[in-house]
Design an enzyme around this catalytic site. Structure first.
Site: not given
Lengths: 154, 75
Positions: B13-16
């Site tokens: 999920v964000c920011p991965q």
């Protein structure tokens, strides 16, 4: 690619997560990013463990203001139950914890600066923090932020 | 579409995905094509936005069942 400057004033888990998300996202997008940790925000970059601080008062204060893994959410902490629940939910949803995001931020070249004045007020020594790039005053912040395209206070 | 490197960001999920994308980009030469797999809703706008911001070229995306393939040419 631009510059981003983020003041991390809050030591809450959720706010630290937001600050680190913007910082890593901006650095990943090629921006030059600086994070200024001040007051409760110092808890975000404090090493684990309870016994820290300058002198007796500093030690007492930092025992109450635990950092690292011990930071909890800004709402519904309920004596640590909220922190436990939120961290479990983050793990389950594959969201990285602040400590893991700090490693990403460092790898992407985010500059970490600690505020000297708030360190003194709160009895925090440099060795109580994870390695930072520098300990600075407000003039350094003004110099950095005046060139920034994104400037945030979290 | 053929690609030189494949990066699996499914389940992230964000920011991965953006963080992994930036790390991968550093290891690549200009002109190579990167194929990124992601299944988070945010990536649909985030991947093209990252390309615009960094000057890399967004070549398009393909739906692939439970995830989306994004193609990027490094500049």
């Amino acid at each position: 690619m631009g510059k981003a400057s983020i003041i991390v004033f809050s030591g809450d888990l959720d706010k630290a997560l937001a600050a680190l998300t913007v910082a890593t996202g901006a650095a990943a997008s090629g921006m030059d990013v600086t994070m200024f940790f001040t007051f409760w925000g110092l808890n975000v970059i404090k090493k684990g463990g309870a016994w820290k601080g300058e002198g007796f008062m500093g030690k007492m204060f930092n025992l109450m203001a635990r950092g690292g893994d011990a930071i909890g959410p800004s709402r519904l902490n309920m004596l640590g139950m909220g922190r436990w629940l939120m961290k479990r939910m983050m793990k389950k949803k594959n969201v990285k914890l602040p400590q893991e995001m700090i490693a990403d931020a460092r790898e992407l070249g985010v500059t970490f600066l600690a505020c000297e004045m708030s360190m003194r007020v709160m009895g925090v020594r440099k060795e109580d923090l994870i390695p930072v790039d520098d300990v600075v005053g407000v003039a350094t912040y003004v110099q950095e932020a005046s060139k920034a395209d994104i400037a945030l206070f979290i | 579409m053929n690609s030189d490197v494949r990066l699996d960001c499914t389940g992230m999920v964000c920011p991965q995905p953006i963080v992994e994308l930036a790390k991968q980009r550093r290891k690549m030469d200009p002109g190579e094509i990167l194929e990124l797999w992601a299944d988070d809703e945010g990536a649909k706008r985030d991947i093209p936005a990252w390309c615009e911001q960094t000057g890399n070229e967004f070549l398009g995306s393909e739906e692939n069942g439970s995830f989306v393939k994004y193609f990027i040419r490094t500049v």
